[in-house]
Design an enzyme around this catalytic site. Structure first.
Site, PDB file in Angstrom:
ATOM      1  N   PHE A   1       0.808  -1.228   0.000  1.00 21.40           N
ATOM      2  CA  PHE A   1       0.000   0.000   0.000  1.00 21.40           C
ATOM      3  C   PHE A   1       0.837   1.272   0.000  1.00 21.40           C
ATOM      4  O   PHE A   1       0.336   2.343  -0.319  1.00 21.40           O
ATOM      5  CB  PHE A   1      -0.939   0.017   1.225  1.00 21.40           C
ATOM      6  CG  PHE A   1      -0.242   0.448   2.508  1.00 21.40           C
ATOM      7  CD1 PHE A   1      -0.071   1.795   2.807  1.00 21.40           C
ATOM      8  CD2 PHE A   1       0.263  -0.490   3.395  1.00 21.40           C
ATOM      9  CE1 PHE A   1       0.591   2.190   3.969  1.00 21.40           C
ATOM     10  CE2 PHE A   1       0.923  -0.110   4.546  1.00 21.40           C
ATOM     11  CZ  PHE A   1       1.090   1.235   4.832  1.00 21.40           C
TER      12      PHE A   1
ATOM     13  N   LYS B   1      -1.404  -7.478  -9.256  1.00 23.25           N
ATOM     14  CA  LYS B   1      -2.343  -7.527  -8.122  1.00 23.25           C
ATOM     15  C   LYS B   1      -1.976  -6.366  -7.204  1.00 23.25           C
ATOM     16  O   LYS B   1      -1.081  -6.473  -6.370  1.00 23.25           O
ATOM     17  CB  LYS B   1      -2.189  -8.875  -7.400  1.00 23.25           C
ATOM     18  CG  LYS B   1      -3.407  -9.368  -6.662  1.00 23.25           C
ATOM     19  CD  LYS B   1      -3.915  -8.452  -5.578  1.00 23.25           C
ATOM     20  CE  LYS B   1      -3.081  -8.475  -4.322  1.00 23.25           C
ATOM     21  NZ  LYS B   1      -3.484  -7.437  -3.324  1.00 23.25           N
TER      22      LYS B   1
ATOM     23  N   GLU C   1      -4.959  -3.877  -2.093  1.00 20.19           N
ATOM     24  CA  GLU C   1      -6.414  -3.679  -1.997  1.00 20.19           C
ATOM     25  C   GLU C   1      -6.752  -2.458  -1.148  1.00 20.19           C
ATOM     26  O   GLU C   1      -7.889  -2.016  -1.105  1.00 20.19           O
ATOM     27  CB  GLU C   1      -7.096  -4.941  -1.447  1.00 20.19           C
ATOM     28  CG  GLU C   1      -6.787  -5.305   0.003  1.00 20.19           C
ATOM     29  CD  GLU C   1      -5.443  -6.005   0.206  1.00 20.19           C
ATOM     30  OE1 GLU C   1      -4.515  -5.822  -0.600  1.00 20.19           O
ATOM     31  OE2 GLU C   1      -5.325  -6.723   1.220  1.00 20.19           O
TER      32      GLU C   1
ATOM     33  N   CYS D   1       9.459   1.775   3.282  1.00 20.62           N
ATOM     34  CA  CYS D   1      10.344   0.653   3.617  1.00 20.62           C
ATOM     35  C   CYS D   1      11.761   1.148   3.843  1.00 20.62           C
ATOM     36  O   CYS D   1      12.584   0.450   4.402  1.00 20.62           O
ATOM     37  CB  CYS D   1      10.329  -0.392   2.524  1.00 20.62           C
ATOM     38  SG  CYS D   1      11.122   0.165   1.023  1.00 20.62           S
TER      39      CYS D   1
HETATM   40  P1  NAD Z   1       1.608  -6.636   3.018  1.00 22.58           P
HETATM   41  O1  NAD Z   1       2.639  -7.704   3.050  1.00 22.58           O
HETATM   42  O2  NAD Z   1       0.531  -6.660   4.029  1.00 22.58           O
HETATM   43  O3  NAD Z   1       0.842  -6.656   1.598  1.00 22.58           O
HETATM   44  C1  NAD Z   1       1.573  -6.741   0.395  1.00 22.58           C
HETATM   45  C2  NAD Z   1       0.716  -7.482  -0.635  1.00 22.58           C
HETATM   46  O4  NAD Z   1       0.502  -8.818  -0.192  1.00 22.58           O
HETATM   47  C3  NAD Z   1      -0.648  -6.853  -0.847  1.00 22.58           C
HETATM   48  O5  NAD Z   1      -0.940  -6.829  -2.231  1.00 22.58           O
HETATM   49  C4  NAD Z   1      -1.593  -7.772  -0.093  1.00 22.58           C
HETATM   50  O6  NAD Z   1      -2.859  -7.865  -0.681  1.00 22.58           O
HETATM   51  C5  NAD Z   1      -0.895  -9.124  -0.147  1.00 22.58           C
HETATM   52  N1  NAD Z   1      -1.171  -9.939   1.053  1.00 22.58           N
HETATM   53  C6  NAD Z   1      -1.461  -9.484   2.306  1.00 22.58           C
HETATM   54  N2  NAD Z   1      -1.615 -10.522   3.154  1.00 22.58           N
HETATM   55  C7  NAD Z   1      -1.410 -11.638   2.426  1.00 22.58           C
HETATM   56  C8  NAD Z   1      -1.415 -13.035   2.749  1.00 22.58           C
HETATM   57  N3  NAD Z   1      -1.679 -13.465   3.970  1.00 22.58           N
HETATM   58  N4  NAD Z   1      -1.145 -13.905   1.766  1.00 22.58           N
HETATM   59  C9  NAD Z   1      -0.871 -13.492   0.515  1.00 22.58           C
HETATM   60  N5  NAD Z   1      -0.867 -12.191   0.151  1.00 22.58           N
HETATM   61  C10 NAD Z   1      -1.123 -11.281   1.093  1.00 22.58           C
HETATM   62  O7  NAD Z   1       2.398  -5.255   3.011  1.00 22.58           O
HETATM   63  P2  NAD Z   1       1.804  -3.775   3.156  1.00 22.58           P
HETATM   64  O8  NAD Z   1       1.325  -3.575   4.540  1.00 22.58           O
HETATM   65  O9  NAD Z   1       0.896  -3.473   2.017  1.00 22.58           O
HETATM   66  O10 NAD Z   1       3.148  -2.921   2.911  1.00 22.58           O
HETATM   67  C11 NAD Z   1       4.025  -2.571   3.947  1.00 22.58           C
HETATM   68  C12 NAD Z   1       5.213  -3.521   4.004  1.00 22.58           C
HETATM   69  O11 NAD Z   1       5.879  -3.544   2.743  1.00 22.58           O
HETATM   70  C13 NAD Z   1       6.259  -3.081   5.020  1.00 22.58           C
HETATM   71  O12 NAD Z   1       6.749  -4.209   5.678  1.00 22.58           O
HETATM   72  C14 NAD Z   1       7.340  -2.466   4.143  1.00 22.58           C
HETATM   73  O13 NAD Z   1       8.636  -2.464   4.707  1.00 22.58           O
HETATM   74  C15 NAD Z   1       7.278  -3.344   2.938  1.00 22.58           C
HETATM   75  N6  NAD Z   1       7.850  -2.694   1.783  1.00 22.58           N
HETATM   76  C16 NAD Z   1       9.058  -3.138   1.345  1.00 22.58           C
HETATM   77  C17 NAD Z   1       9.668  -2.527   0.267  1.00 22.58           C
HETATM   78  C18 NAD Z   1      11.012  -2.981  -0.230  1.00 22.58           C
HETATM   79  O14 NAD Z   1      11.375  -2.619  -1.333  1.00 22.58           O
HETATM   80  N7  NAD Z   1      11.762  -3.756   0.531  1.00 22.58           N
HETATM   81  C19 NAD Z   1       9.031  -1.458  -0.370  1.00 22.58           C
HETATM   82  C20 NAD Z   1       7.780  -1.040   0.103  1.00 22.58           C
HETATM   83  C21 NAD Z   1       7.201  -1.678   1.177  1.00 22.58           C
END
Ligand code: NAD
Length: 511
Positions: free
Chosen positions: A163, A187, A190, A295
């Site tokens: 997000f 994807k 959401e 991140c």
């Molecule tokens: P998230 O892991 O909750 O969600 C990421 C994606 O995974 C979304 O599209 C979501 O729909 C999907 N998802 C969520 N739960 C799932 C599950 N149980 N099974 C399968 N898919 C699932 O992450 P977020 O809260 O949207 O983003 C924040 C996180 O992303 C932080 O930890 C941040 O550090 C990390 N991030 C990392 C980078 C990087 O380049 N290293 C960049 C941006 C964000």
């Protein structure tokens, strides 16, 4: 309202729905499961997003597989020109894209423009594909024999995005995948899919053919279906460490190439010889900008030696930041993404107090006139923070800076290398020798030297160490060409008539 967002039928007529994109058509999902896209500053429902059904995921992958048959053979110049047009369309619509982004994600309008711009840079990179997707050639590896490599697209690839950068991170993925000749199923998060959809619309307007780019919405079920699908060859994931590890394991077990860029706990080390004013400004911006939901946020500060005395000035800087809706002029810190995120951050702040850290600045429950329902947390600073405290061990992903101390640079390096995460780090110093030592010894992907958020520009690849990354190859830069292509090595001989007398060669040697 743009073309990709249509009005919903039924009880909630006023709320638009977010379509899928399958085979070039923006479609209303048949799903019975929907969730609201909410403005985090107001709680207004902006749209409803479907959790796509299994058959909709299947249709998107089938459309991508069908389109691959022709797209893979599309001349490289044709692919490049689509991205030349696309970068111009994004540039022309940058302000409008930022408004959509701020409405659903919360960050300030200037920072939302930055989110789009950092993605736009990758689109510019994709437009240079003619100079990037080049194989190698060795002439005369044996008598009359040449060897060369072809970098061929893999097929259908998929991307799963978080997000926090709903413009930049989708643009890390589909432009490079498509420019290298693959087709794509995206994807989006959401929680904030609207700006992503607007960028997808512009990609179609730029000339991305039907089926080459497809979009499905959803959560775990849709992600799992993408991980398992036999026609998907590669998955790019950006998000939290827990989900990314699951995606890596599940998609790898299904035989896919996978890159997962994941969670972080980024330390900024401040040596006492650092330029004080610039360092304090950099730390404040990097910890609290985007409400700490980056991140690469510099959320953990390690003050070395005499720099420990700088905490009061750091607190003054943080206090000067204005907490308000991202749409309001002069805002420094917008709301966090959801009520749940706000509650989680507040619970972590409470745990910091309970576990003995010193709360220097408490940003909980700020009063934001006109936006009383927003998910606001103001800048918060803890000192006296140590490993073992939840605020040190967990990624807070909110506007909370934790400050630890170290007696010298080696102690700071040891602290960072003992942390499981290795996404980003920075050192602030005027000593070249100290900076070089830090650069050599630190086990972290992105290293800044007096640069607090060292996100690489697109000719380099985003990377990460240890728990912050799984998979060898990062998004964009040179590595992503390798990620999205299969190397084919061709060894070729064209017989000359005068070699007919060479006879049979029963050895492994090329003759
Ligand atoms: P998230 O892991 O909750 O969600 C990421 C994606 O995974 C979304 O599209 C979501 O729909 C999907 N998802 C969520 N739960 C799932 C599950 N149980 N099974 C399968 N898919 C699932 O992450 P977020 O809260 O949207 O983003 C924040 C996180 O992303 C932080 O930890 C941040 O550090 C990390 N991030 C990392 C980078 C990087 O380049 N290293 C960049 C941006 C964000």
């Amino acid at each position: 309202m743009n073309a990709a967002i249509s009005s919903s039928a039924g009880a909630r007529l006023a709320v638009p729905t977010v379509p899928l994109l399958v085979g070039g058509e923006f479609l209303q999902s048949a799903s019975t499961e929907w969730r609201d896209v909410i403005n985090p500053a107001t709680q207004d429902v902006l749209a409803r997003v479907p959790m796509a059904t299994a058959s909709e995921v299947e249709a998107a992958v089938a459309a991508a597989a069908h389109a691959f048959k022709t797209w893979r053979k599309t001349p490289i110049g044709v692919r490049a020109r689509i991205f030349l047009k696309y970068q111009q369309l994004i540039r022309d619509n940058l302000k409008e894209l930022a408004v959509v982004l701020t409405s659903e994600q919360g960050k300030t309008l200037p920072d939302a423009e930055g989110d789009v711009f950092r993605g736009l840079e990758v689109v510019e990179h994709a437009a240079a594909i003619g100079n990037l997707q080049l194989g190698e050639m060795a002439n005369n590896v044996a008598g009359g024999v040449d060897t060369y490599t072809l970098l061929q697209p893999l097929g259908v690839c998929a991307g799963i995005t978080p997000f926090n950068f709903p413009a930049m991170i989708p643009l890390w993925m589909f432009p490079m995948a498509i420019a290298t000749g693959n087709t794509f199923v995206l994807k989006p998060s959401e929680q904030d899919p609207l700006v992503t959809m607007r960028l997808v619309e512009l990609a179609i307007e730029a000339g991305v053919p039907k089926g080459v780019l497809n979009v499905v919405h959803g959560g775990a079920d849709v992600v799992n279906a993408l991980c398992d699908h036999p026609d998907i060859k590669a998955i790019s994931f950006v998000g939290s460490t827990g989900v990314g590890t699951h995606v890596y394991n599940r998609a790898s077990a299904a035989g896919k190439r996978v890159q997962c860029m994941m969670g972080a706990k980024n330390h900024a080390v401040v040596l006492p010889d650092a330029s004080k004013e610039q360092t304090l400004n950099a730390l404040t911006g990097a910890a609290f900008g985007a409400a700490g939901q980056r991140c690469m946020a510099a959320s953990t500060v390690v003050l070395v030696g005499g720099a420990r005395q700088w905490i009061p000035e750091l607190v003054e800087k943080a206090k000067s930041l204005r907490v308000n809706a991202g749409t309001e002029a002069g805002t420094d810190v917008g709301p966090v993404i959801s009520c749940a995120a706000r509650e989680r951050i507040e619970a972590l702040i409470a745990s910091g107090i309970n576990q003995g850290a010193h709360l220097e600045l408490d940003g909980r429950n700020p009063v934001v006139a006109g936006f009383e329902r927003g998910n606001f947390v103001g800048p918060t600073i803890f000192s006296n923070v140590r490993p073992g405290m939840r605020i040190y061990d967990e990624e807070i992903f909110g506007p909370v800076m934790v400050v630890a101390g170290a007696d010298n640079l080696d102690e700071a390096i040891a602290l960072i290398n003992a942390n499981p995460n290795g996404n980003g780090t920075a050192v602030f110093t005027q000593s070249g020798a100290a900076a070089r030592r830090f650069q050599e010894e630190i086990d972290v992907g992105q290293v800044g030297i007096n640069v607090p958020i060292p996100v690489p520009v697109p000719m380099f690849s985003f990377t990460g160490s240890r728990a912050s990354k799984l998979g060898d190859l990062g998004p964009y830069g040179k590595q992503v060409i390798t990620f999205y292509t299969q190397t084919k090595t061709v060894t070729a001989r064209w017989f000359d008539d005068d070699t007919a007398h060479h006879g049979v060669n029963t050895t492994i040697s090329l003759k």
